[in-house]
Structures are given as structure tokens and as C-alpha cells.
Design a protein around this motif. Structure first.
Motif, PDB file in Angstrom:
ATOM      1  N   ALA A  81       7.957  13.073   7.237  1.00 22.33           N
ATOM      2  CA  ALA A  81       6.591  12.974   6.731  1.00 22.33           C
ATOM      3  C   ALA A  81       5.994  11.650   7.189  1.00 22.33           C
ATOM      4  CB  ALA A  81       6.589  13.050   5.211  1.00 22.33           C
ATOM      5  N   LEU A  82       4.802  11.733   7.792  1.00 26.44           N
ATOM      6  CA  LEU A  82       4.092  10.538   8.236  1.00 26.44           C
ATOM      7  C   LEU A  82       2.633  10.628   7.824  1.00 26.44           C
ATOM      8  CD1 LEU A  82       5.317  10.199  11.947  1.00 26.44           C
ATOM      9  CD2 LEU A  82       6.141   8.914   9.965  1.00 26.44           C
ATOM     10  N   CYS A  83       2.011   9.468   7.670  1.00 17.38           N
ATOM     11  CA  CYS A  83       0.560   9.494   7.511  1.00 17.38           C
ATOM     12  C   CYS A  83      -0.029   9.767   8.890  1.00 17.38           C
ATOM     13  CB  CYS A  83       0.048   8.169   6.932  1.00 17.38           C
ATOM     14  SG  CYS A  83       0.034   6.775   8.064  1.00 17.38           S
ATOM     15  N   THR A 137       9.589   4.777  10.322  1.00 20.15           N
ATOM     16  CA  THR A 137       9.120   4.558   8.959  1.00 20.15           C
ATOM     17  C   THR A 137       7.674   4.125   9.063  1.00 20.15           C
ATOM     18  OG1 THR A 137      11.327   3.848   8.282  1.00 20.15           O
ATOM     19  CG2 THR A 137       9.481   3.232   6.850  1.00 20.15           C
ATOM     20  N   CYS A 138       6.835   4.812   8.357  1.00 25.81           N
ATOM     21  CA  CYS A 138       5.412   4.501   8.375  1.00 25.81           C
ATOM     22  C   CYS A 138       5.213   3.059   7.905  1.00 25.81           C
ATOM     23  CB  CYS A 138       4.672   5.469   7.473  1.00 25.81           C
ATOM     24  SG  CYS A 138       2.889   5.351   7.609  1.00 25.81           S
ATOM     25  N   THR A 139       4.367   2.323   8.602  1.00 29.29           N
ATOM     26  CA  THR A 139       4.164   0.916   8.291  1.00 29.29           C
ATOM     27  C   THR A 139       2.876   0.646   7.538  1.00 29.29           C
ATOM     28  OG1 THR A 139       3.153   0.564  10.446  1.00 29.29           O
ATOM     29  CG2 THR A 139       5.515   0.156  10.275  1.00 29.29           C
ATOM     30  N   PHE A 140       2.142   1.697   7.193  1.00 34.59           N
ATOM     31  CA  PHE A 140       0.879   1.503   6.470  1.00 34.59           C
ATOM     32  C   PHE A 140       1.010   1.965   5.048  1.00 34.59           C
ATOM     33  CE2 PHE A 140      -0.234   1.929  10.931  1.00 34.59           C
ATOM     34  CZ  PHE A 140      -0.972   0.790  11.114  1.00 34.59           C
ATOM     35  N   LEU A 161       0.831  -1.197   0.000  1.00 33.08           N
ATOM     36  CA  LEU A 161       0.000   0.000   0.000  1.00 33.08           C
ATOM     37  C   LEU A 161       0.867   1.249   0.000  1.00 33.08           C
ATOM     38  CD1 LEU A 161      -2.448  -1.037   2.862  1.00 33.08           C
ATOM     39  CD2 LEU A 161      -2.898  -1.170   0.412  1.00 33.08           C
ATOM     40  N   VAL A 162       0.378   2.268  -0.654  1.00 31.25           N
ATOM     41  CA  VAL A 162       1.029   3.570  -0.591  1.00 31.25           C
ATOM     42  C   VAL A 162       0.018   4.516   0.051  1.00 31.25           C
ATOM     43  CG1 VAL A 162       2.033   5.469  -1.895  1.00 31.25           C
ATOM     44  CG2 VAL A 162       2.411   3.122  -2.646  1.00 31.25           C
ATOM     45  N   VAL A 163       0.407   5.084   1.176  1.00 37.73           N
ATOM     46  CA  VAL A 163      -0.477   5.984   1.914  1.00 37.73           C
ATOM     47  C   VAL A 163       0.148   7.369   1.904  1.00 37.73           C
ATOM     48  CG1 VAL A 163      -1.559   6.437   4.148  1.00 37.73           C
ATOM     49  CG2 VAL A 163      -1.261   4.088   3.378  1.00 37.73           C
ATOM     50  N   GLU A 164      -0.652   8.340   1.574  1.00 36.57           N
ATOM     51  CA  GLU A 164      -0.182   9.717   1.514  1.00 36.57           C
ATOM     52  C   GLU A 164       0.245  10.214   2.890  1.00 36.57           C
ATOM     53  OE1 GLU A 164      -1.852  14.027  -0.036  1.00 36.57           O
ATOM     54  OE2 GLU A 164      -3.255  12.418   0.379  1.00 36.57           O
ATOM     55  N   ALA A 165       1.419  10.830   2.944  1.00 32.88           N
ATOM     56  CA  ALA A 165       1.881  11.468   4.179  1.00 32.88           C
ATOM     57  C   ALA A 165       1.152  12.804   4.295  1.00 32.88           C
ATOM     58  CB  ALA A 165       3.383  11.687   4.140  1.00 32.88           C
TER      59      ALA A 165
END
Length: 65
Positions: A33-35, A62-65, A5-9
Motif C-alpha cells: 500500500a502506497l500513497c 516505505t512511503c516517506t510522506f 504526518l499520516v497519509v492515506e494509502a
């Protein structure tokens, strides 16, 4: 990305809590940058753990989603 998945920060997070220090607040080297989900869950839990043990730490995740 781990899950495909790519989630916008959508949140600019401070790696090291600025605690009112405007130089640290605006320092782009202190930004990540994080979601919103990662910022409001993972990052907050880590920072709370550091606060309860009597310190503040740089927390780069690191964002995990």
C-alpha cells in the motif's frame, strides 16, 4: 510518519512488476500500500532506473510522506 504526518494509502502497488503475469498481479504477497504521491514519484523513478539498466527488480518501499 517521519514528518509526523499520516497519509492515506490509496494505491495498491506491485512490489515486483507483474508485466502481464496474472498470477503475479493477483498475488497478495506482491502487493504494498502506497500513497499516490509515493507511487507516482519515488516508486516510478526507481523502476525506471531498473528498466534502463536492463532488468526489473522487486522494489519494496516505505512511503516517506
Amino acid at each position: 510518519m517521519k514528518q509526523g504526518l499520516v497519509v492515506e494509502a490509496t494505491v495498491v502497488d506491485h512490489i515486483q512488476p507483474h508485466e502481464g503475469d496474472m498470477n503475479l498481479f493477483w498475488n497478495v504477497d506482491n502487493h504494498q500500500a502506497l500513497c499516490k504521491l509515493c507511487h507516482d514519484s519515488i516508486k516510478q523513478k526507481i523502476e525506471q532506473k531498473h528498466r534502463t539498466t536492463g532488468g526489473s527488480a522487486k522494489v519494496k518501499i516505505t512511503c516517506t510522506f
